[in-house]
Design a protein around this motif. Structure first.
Motif, PDB file in Angstrom:
ATOM      1  N   THR A   1       7.871   8.569   5.560  1.00 40.93           N
ATOM      2  CA  THR A   1       6.505   8.017   4.927  1.00 40.93           C
ATOM      3  C   THR A   1       5.358   8.492   5.551  1.00 40.93           C
TER       4      THR A   1
ATOM      5  N   ILE B   1       0.337   2.331   3.839  1.00 39.79           N
ATOM      6  CA  ILE B   1       1.810   2.089   4.719  1.00 39.79           C
ATOM      7  C   ILE B   1       1.313   1.014   5.799  1.00 39.79           C
TER       8      ILE B   1
ATOM      9  N   LEU C   1      10.025   4.054   6.965  1.00 39.52           N
ATOM     10  CA  LEU C   1       8.712   3.942   6.885  1.00 39.52           C
ATOM     11  C   LEU C   1       7.976   5.379   7.873  1.00 39.52           C
TER      12      LEU C   1
ATOM     13  N   GLU D   1      15.024   0.470   7.243  1.00 39.50           N
ATOM     14  CA  GLU D   1      13.598   0.157   6.876  1.00 39.50           C
ATOM     15  C   GLU D   1      12.448   0.983   7.753  1.00 39.50           C
ATOM     16  N   LYS D   2      12.681   0.915   9.083  1.00 34.95           N
ATOM     17  CA  LYS D   2      11.842   1.571   9.904  1.00 34.95           C
ATOM     18  C   LYS D   2      11.802   3.128   9.926  1.00 34.95           C
TER      19      LYS D   2
ATOM     20  N   ARG E   1       3.902  -2.154   6.223  1.00 38.15           N
ATOM     21  CA  ARG E   1       4.768  -2.126   7.437  1.00 38.15           C
ATOM     22  C   ARG E   1       4.903  -3.744   7.588  1.00 38.15           C
TER      23      ARG E   1
END
Length: 96
Positions: free
Chosen positions: A16, A79, A13, A9-10, A83
């Protein structure tokens, strides 16, 4: 919680965020092309109404620049809002 899920997931991110920055640079590059085209039009071509075309290119360059900045800020806000959905996994993981 699975540590691999948190890492995935990190990393997603971060990809992105980098894609958003790359898109901003693309908008800036395109606006610079229009600006350079407007600056060099009079020297390269002997067109009767070159001033009108130059002004149109300057306006297009400015519009592309503003749209790029607005797009970047809109996606950056999105974003940051997303987060927080993955940011608290480490607290749940440490409790186990």
């Amino acid at each position: 919680m699975n540590k691999d899920l948190i890492l995935r997931e990190k990393l997603a991110l971060q990809r992105t965020i980098l894609a958003n920055q790359s898109t901003l640079l693309s908008f800036l590059r395109t606006s610079m092309y229009f600006l350079i085209a407007g600056l060099s039009l009079r020297n390269l071509l002997k067109v009767e109404n070159s001033l009108v075309i130059e002004v149109a290119l300057f306006i297009a360059a400015f519009a592309i620049f503003v749209i790029g900045i607005a797009n970047f800020l809109k996606h950056k806000k999105s974003i940051i809002n997303n987060r927080k959905h993955i940011g608290e996994y480490h607290l749940e993981y440490n409790k186990l």
